[in-house]
Design a protein around this motif. Sequence first.
Motif, PDB file in Angstrom:
ATOM      1  N   THR A   1      23.466  -5.466 -11.837  1.00 38.56           N
ATOM      2  CA  THR A   1      24.463  -5.015 -10.869  1.00 38.56           C
ATOM      3  C   THR A   1      25.153  -3.767 -11.395  1.00 38.56           C
ATOM      4  O   THR A   1      25.252  -3.578 -12.608  1.00 38.56           O
ATOM      5  CB  THR A   1      25.517  -6.112 -10.602  1.00 38.56           C
ATOM      6  OG1 THR A   1      26.535  -5.585  -9.744  1.00 38.56           O
ATOM      7  CG2 THR A   1      26.170  -6.581 -11.897  1.00 38.56           C
TER       8      THR A   1
ATOM      9  N   ALA B   1      19.569  -0.837  -9.892  1.00 41.89           N
ATOM     10  CA  ALA B   1      20.083  -2.204  -9.906  1.00 41.89           C
ATOM     11  C   ALA B   1      19.039  -3.150  -9.318  1.00 41.89           C
ATOM     12  O   ALA B   1      18.395  -2.828  -8.317  1.00 41.89           O
ATOM     13  CB  ALA B   1      21.382  -2.302  -9.115  1.00 41.89           C
ATOM     14  N   THR B   2      18.880  -4.314  -9.936  1.00 47.09           N
ATOM     15  CA  THR B   2      17.887  -5.290  -9.484  1.00 47.09           C
ATOM     16  C   THR B   2      18.502  -6.432  -8.685  1.00 47.09           C
ATOM     17  O   THR B   2      17.791  -7.174  -8.016  1.00 47.09           O
ATOM     18  CB  THR B   2      17.158  -5.915 -10.684  1.00 47.09           C
ATOM     19  OG1 THR B   2      18.096  -6.691 -11.462  1.00 47.09           O
ATOM     20  CG2 THR B   2      16.545  -4.838 -11.568  1.00 47.09           C
ATOM     21  N   ASN B   3      19.839  -6.600  -8.794  1.00 49.99           N
ATOM     22  CA  ASN B   3      20.531  -7.723  -8.148  1.00 49.99           C
ATOM     23  C   ASN B   3      19.949  -9.075  -8.561  1.00 49.99           C
ATOM     24  O   ASN B   3      19.925 -10.029  -7.785  1.00 49.99           O
ATOM     25  CB  ASN B   3      20.489  -7.583  -6.621  1.00 49.99           C
ATOM     26  CG  ASN B   3      21.192  -6.329  -6.146  1.00 49.99           C
ATOM     27  OD1 ASN B   3      22.306  -6.045  -6.550  1.00 49.99           O
ATOM     28  ND2 ASN B   3      20.512  -5.543  -5.318  1.00 49.99           N
ATOM     29  N   ASN B   4      19.438  -9.107  -9.812  1.00 49.22           N
ATOM     30  CA  ASN B   4      18.851 -10.333 -10.371  1.00 49.22           C
ATOM     31  C   ASN B   4      17.696 -10.861  -9.521  1.00 49.22           C
ATOM     32  O   ASN B   4      17.436 -12.068  -9.482  1.00 49.22           O
ATOM     33  CB  ASN B   4      19.914 -11.431 -10.528  1.00 49.22           C
ATOM     34  CG  ASN B   4      20.868 -11.146 -11.659  1.00 49.22           C
ATOM     35  OD1 ASN B   4      20.455 -10.789 -12.762  1.00 49.22           O
ATOM     36  ND2 ASN B   4      22.168 -11.289 -11.403  1.00 49.22           N
ATOM     37  N   ASP B   5      16.995  -9.971  -8.853  1.00 52.54           N
ATOM     38  CA  ASP B   5      15.890 -10.357  -7.982  1.00 52.54           C
ATOM     39  C   ASP B   5      14.563  -9.980  -8.649  1.00 52.54           C
ATOM     40  O   ASP B   5      14.287  -8.787  -8.832  1.00 52.54           O
ATOM     41  CB  ASP B   5      16.027  -9.648  -6.633  1.00 52.54           C
ATOM     42  CG  ASP B   5      14.867  -9.970  -5.704  1.00 52.54           C
ATOM     43  OD1 ASP B   5      14.308 -11.088  -5.815  1.00 52.54           O
ATOM     44  OD2 ASP B   5      14.503  -9.106  -4.877  1.00 52.54           O
TER      45      ASP B   5
ATOM     46  N   THR C   1      12.449  -7.382  -6.704  1.00 49.87           N
ATOM     47  CA  THR C   1      12.970  -6.014  -6.823  1.00 49.87           C
ATOM     48  C   THR C   1      12.642  -5.433  -8.192  1.00 49.87           C
ATOM     49  O   THR C   1      12.244  -4.264  -8.315  1.00 49.87           O
ATOM     50  CB  THR C   1      14.488  -6.007  -6.612  1.00 49.87           C
ATOM     51  OG1 THR C   1      14.785  -6.499  -5.301  1.00 49.87           O
ATOM     52  CG2 THR C   1      15.064  -4.604  -6.763  1.00 49.87           C
TER      53      THR C   1
END
Length: 332
Positions: A68, A96-100, A103
Amino acid sequence: MATIKDVAKRAGVSIASVSRYFNNKALLSADKCAAIENAVQELSYSPSSFGRGLRLSRSGKVLVLLPTMSNPIYQKVLSSIEEESVHYGITVLTCATNNDPYTERHLLQMLQNHYVDGAIFFASSLPAAELNVLSRRYPLVQCIEFVRGAQLPSVSVDNQIAACDAVEHLIACGHKRIAMISGQRHYGSTVEREEGYHDALRHHGIAARKEYLVNTMYGYHSGMKAAAELLALPEPPTAIFAVSDAIAIGAVKEALNRGMRVGRNGLAVVGFDDSTIASMYTPTLTSVHQPRGQMGKMAVELFMHRAETLRGSEPVRQVILPHTLIRRQSTT
């Protein structure tokens, strides 16, 4: 054929210094420049591996992946990475990966497309086995957070010992009913901080109480909610160790909303990270300081070192930097 490691050993300097010699000599002292120049001539070394690749056939970019952009602890580390990368002629691409995981995998395709040369992870959501496969082909580094079992170079603090120190401080302040507001356990640091919390209690013969450990999302409002749960217990804690400053300040706010004192002769609260707001909030927050600038610089050095030794048999470097407990009004 001589390698950059051979040059560094002959000159008595670090690999990072040799890289700087070829990219920006102004950053080095005259003595170091002379020592490296002599070593280069003696070994007939040519910067033909990663350094020349960056100039001729590679992108000259490093991908930095954050879960984030909103976490304040990341900003200083990221700034340090950007500053250090300039010294090597590298451009930083931040995403940012957003913890995905989907992604993250999509962004990492830039490695295969040669749009970036490697990556620095602030926190990866991929399994260790997948990271290990990638690390055999590309220079990858873990910074701050880490995936257990991933054989990647990494830089962090010892989260377990740091958490133990924080709880030891609360015990030294006279507290025995000590709760912990923890985070999401897919982060390696969260698991280690919980282990440090239990280590300190066990060392002092204090029984761990299941209801005193609350896992929540990272953030101010999550801290408020978790603190409300703890303070509503029939026998509430007298001290709280929080896994981050944002959570800790949320806990302080909840206690103040209830008319409680925070700090000396009241609820004691310790955070983690020593973010800027820790010293600005009232009461000021006791927190575990992480050397964020040093982390960023070391992440780049590890990346450059890994790029030079990727095909070799040299063991993966895992650097642990010192932490410091900063005592403020929320406990003293």
